[in-house]
Design an enzyme around this catalytic site. Structure first.
Site, short mmCIF file in Angstrom:
data_model
loop_
_atom_site.label_atom_id
_atom_site.label_comp_id
_atom_site.label_asym_id
_atom_site.label_seq_id
_atom_site.Cartn_x
_atom_site.Cartn_y
_atom_site.Cartn_z
N ASP A 282 14.47 -18.67 -7.98
CA ASP A 282 14.77 -17.33 -7.51
C ASP A 282 15.60 -17.39 -6.23
O ASP A 282 15.34 -18.20 -5.34
CB ASP A 282 13.45 -16.59 -7.24
CG ASP A 282 13.63 -15.13 -6.96
OD1 ASP A 282 14.18 -14.42 -7.83
OD2 ASP A 282 13.21 -14.67 -5.87
N GLU B 177 13.57 -38.45 -10.51
CA GLU B 177 12.46 -39.40 -10.39
C GLU B 177 11.53 -39.30 -11.60
O GLU B 177 11.12 -40.31 -12.18
CB GLU B 177 11.69 -39.12 -9.10
CG GLU B 177 10.44 -39.94 -8.89
CD GLU B 177 9.65 -39.45 -7.70
OE1 GLU B 177 8.41 -39.51 -7.75
OE2 GLU B 177 10.27 -38.98 -6.71
#
Length: 541
Positions: free
Chosen positions: A209, A259
Site C-alpha cells: 500500500d 533470500e
C-alpha cells in the site's frame, strides 16, 4: 534450484476484498474462512493467485488500512489457524496468496503509537512517527500547511501527560492513521520482521500500500499546493510522496524475498501501489533489485478513447518493460468506481454501453503483455452502487468531508452469490446479520450462480479469456506490435499471429483479420468488428 520460469511476470491475480467476498459466520462481514470456501470458484475462473485486503487487528477506521498489529488476524476475519488453512488450501489448488501490507502508516491503536502518546517530546517512542512542535507563539498552528488525502489538515495535536496541548503528529490519511517515520531505522527493522513472519507462514508475496510513500521531505516544509492530495485523492504532494530514499526500502525488501527464494526456488512477489506522475518515474520502482511489479494505473484512468489507450500502453511498454520487469495492468480496485459504471452506466440511461465497454476492456487487458489484476465482482459485471443512503456509508472520506465525491463504498458492496434477494448467499444462517453494506435488489441479475449458468455472462468472458491466455504461447509475457487500423480502433499482434482489436466507437468497422474470432466481448460476425467490442483472432496470413 531456482526455476527459470518467473510465475509473476504474466500472472493474473484476483483481488479479494475480504469483508465483501463471502461470510462464513453470519455476522454480515466476509472472513478468511469465506475466502477459503470460495477458492474452488476462483480456480474454476482460472486465476493464478489472490491478493487479500488487510485482515490484521484494526479498529477499522479505514477498513483495515489502519493496522494495530501487523502479525495477527482480527477476530472479525478469523485467526492465524484459519489463515494457515487458507494458505494450505490455496497451495493445493495451485493458487498463489499475496497479502496487503501497509507500511506508510499504522493505526492510532498500534502499541508503538500508544507509547508515543504518553512519551515526552523528543523521546525515542515519538521518533518512530512524525511528531513536531506547532507554529505560532503558543504552538497552536500545525507544523506545516499540508492537507490529508481524505480531507482536513494532515496534522493533529496531542494532549501531553500534564494535560496541556502539546505537539502535533502527521497523518496523510486520517487522524487514526499516523504516518511512520521511515528515517528512524527501528521502523525498517520492524517491517523486516513483519515480512519474515508472513513469509514463514507460506505467503507468496505482498501488495504494498502507498509504495511511493514512506519518506517525507526531511524538513517538512510548506507545500505550494497543500490541498492537492485531497483535491485529486491521489499522492501528488511531492514533499510527502515519491522521495528518493524509498528505493532503498524496496531493495531491502527484495533482498528478503530473494533470500526465501534461494531456499526453495519459489519466487516471492512484491507488487507496489505506485502513484507517480509519469511512466518513466514508475519504471524506477521496478528496477531489477527493487519491486518485481507496480500497478500501472494509467490504463484505469484513461478515457474511453483509442488514442488515449494507445498512448498509455505504448508508454508503459517503452518505459516499464524496458527495465526488465513486466507491466502490471489493472482496470479496477477497491478504491475506484467500478468499470461498468466508469465507462458509461448509469449515465447512458441503461443502454448497456458501459457494460459493453467494460467487456471489451477486459479482453484488451488480458491480451496485453505482462500481468493483470482483477478486482472481485468485475468478473460478474457488477456496476457501482451509486445510491447508498448517507446513513450506511462507512468511507472515512465521507465522514471527514461530508461529500460523496469519490467515496469508495459503492465498489465495496458484498458480492451476490445466489438467490433472488439480499443477502444473495453472501451470508447465511437463521440468525445471520445483514451484509455490512446493503445490496441492491438488482444484484440478483449479477449473482454468481446465474453468471455461471449463462454462457454470455461476464464470468464466461473472463473465464474463456483466461483459458486462452494460459493456452496460447503468444499471450502473457512478451511484446506487441501495433497494426494499422481505422480511427477509433486499436489493433495489435502478439507473438506469431494472435491479434487483438478493440473498436472504441459505436459504429461497426471492418475487422483487421478475416474469419471468425477466437473470442469476442460481444457478437462479432466474421469480417466485422462491431462498436464497443474487442476480439481475438489467430492470423494465419
Amino acid at each position: 534450484m531456482l526455476s527459470k520460469y518467473h510465475w509473476w511476470r504474466d500472472a493474473v491475480i484476483y483481488q479479494v476484498y475480504v469483508r465483501s467476498f463471502l461470510d462464513s459466520t453470519g455476522d454480515g462481514v466476509g472472513d478468511l474462512a469465506g475466502v477459503r470456501a470460495g477458492l474452488p470458484y476462483l480456480k474454476k475462473l482460472g486465476v493464478d493467485g489472490i491478493w487479500l485486503s488487510p485482515f490484521y487487528p484494526s479498529p477499522q477506521h479505514d477498513h483495515g488500512y489502519d493496522v494495530a498489529d501487523y502479525c495477527d488476524v482480527d477476530p472479525l476475519f478469523g485467526d492465524l489457524a484459519e489463515f494457515d488453512l487458507l494458505v494450505a488450501a490455496a497451495r493445493r489448488l495451485g493458487i498463489k496468496v499475496l497479502l496487503d501490507i501497509v507500511p506508510n502508516h499504522c493505526s492510532s491503536e498500534h502499541r508503538w503509537f500508544e507509547e508515543a502518546l504518553v512519551a515526552e517530546p523528543g523521546s525515542k517512542a515519538r521518533a518512530r512517527f512524525h511528531f513536531a512542535d506547532g507554529r505560532g507563539a503558543d504552538g497552536s498552528e500545525p507544523p506545516n500547511n499540508w492537507h490529508a488525502m481524505f480531507g482536513g489538515p494532515a496534522w493533529s495535536r496531542v494532549t501531553e501527560a500534564d494535560g496541556q496541548a502539546g505537539q502535533w503528529y502527521l497523518h496523510m490519511f486520517t487522524p487514526e492513521q499516523p504516518d511512520w517515520n521511515w528515517r528512524n531505522p527501528e521502523v525498517g527493522a520492524e517491517f523486516d520482521r513483519v515480512l519474515r513472519f508472513w513469509l514463514d507462514r507460506g505467503v507468496d508475496g505482498f501488495r504494498i500500500d502507498v509504495a511511493a510513500g514512506l519518506f517525507k521531505h526531511p524538513e517538512l516544509p510548506d507545500s505550494d499546493d497543500p490541498e492537492a492530495d485531497a483535491r485529486t485523492r491521489d499522492s501528488v504532494n511531492p514533499l510527502a510522496w515519491n522521495q528518493p530514499e524509498v528505493h532503498a526500502v524496496w531493495r531491502q525488501w527484495r533482498s528478503i524475498c530473494e533470500e526465501y527464494t534461494a531456499r526453495d526456488g519459489q519466487e516471492r512477489l512484491l507488487v507496489g501501489e505506485v502513484s507517480v506522475p509519469t511512466a518513466r518515474e514508475h519504471a524506477l520502482y521496478v528496477r531489477s533489485d527493487e519491486l518485481h511489479q507496480a500497478f500501472f494505473f494509467d490504463l484505469l484512468s484513461a478515457p474511453w478513447e483509442a488514442d488515449a489507450f494507445r498512448k498509455v500502453i505504448s508508454e508503459a511498454m517503452q518505459d516499464i518493460a524496458g527495465t526488465g520487469s513486466t507491466v502490471t495492468w489493472v482496470l479496477n480496485n477497491h478504491d475506484q468506481v467500478r468499470t461498468v459504471t466508469r465507462y458509461g452506466e448509469p449515465a447512458t440511461g441503461g443502454s448497456g454501453l458501459g457494460a459493453a465497454r467494460a467487456r471489451a476492456a477486459a479482453l484488451l487487458m488480458l491480451a496485453l503483455p505482462g500481468a493483470a489484476y482483477i478486482y472481485q465482482g468485475e468478473e460478474l459485471g457488477l456496476p457501482e452502487v451509486v445510491d447508498l443512503p448517507d446513513d450506511v456509508l462507512t468511507d472515512p472520506i465521507f465522514r471527514r468531508t461530508g461529500s460523496r465525491a469519490r467515496i469508495r463504498d459503492g465498489c465495496r458492496v458484498p458480492l451476490p452469490w445466489s438467490g433472488q434477494a439480499s443477502p444473495f448467499g453472501f451470508t447465511s444462517g437463521a440468525e445471520s446479520a445483514k451484509p455490512w453494506l446493503p445490496q441492491p435488489e438488482y444484484f440478483a441479475e449479477y449473482a454468481t450462480d446465474r453468471a455461471l449458468a449463462d454462457t454470455r455472462s461476464f464470468w464466461h468472458l473472463y473465464r474463456d479469456g483466461l483459458q486462452l491466455r494460459a493456452g496460447l504461447p503468444q499471450l502473457g509475457e512478451g511484446s506487441l506490435r501495433w497494426l494499422d487500423s481505422p480511427p477509433g480502433v486499436l489493433a495489435f499482434e502478439r507473438g506469431d499471429g494472435v491479434v487483438c482489436a478493440v473498436n472504441f466507437g459505436t459504429a461497426a468497422t471492418a475487422a483487421p483479420v478475416s474469419g471468425t474470432p477466437l473470442l469476442s466481448s460481444g457478437p462479432c460476425p466474421a469480417g466485422v468488428l462491431p462498436g464497443s467490442t474487442a476480439a481475438w483472432w489467430i492470423n494465419d496470413r
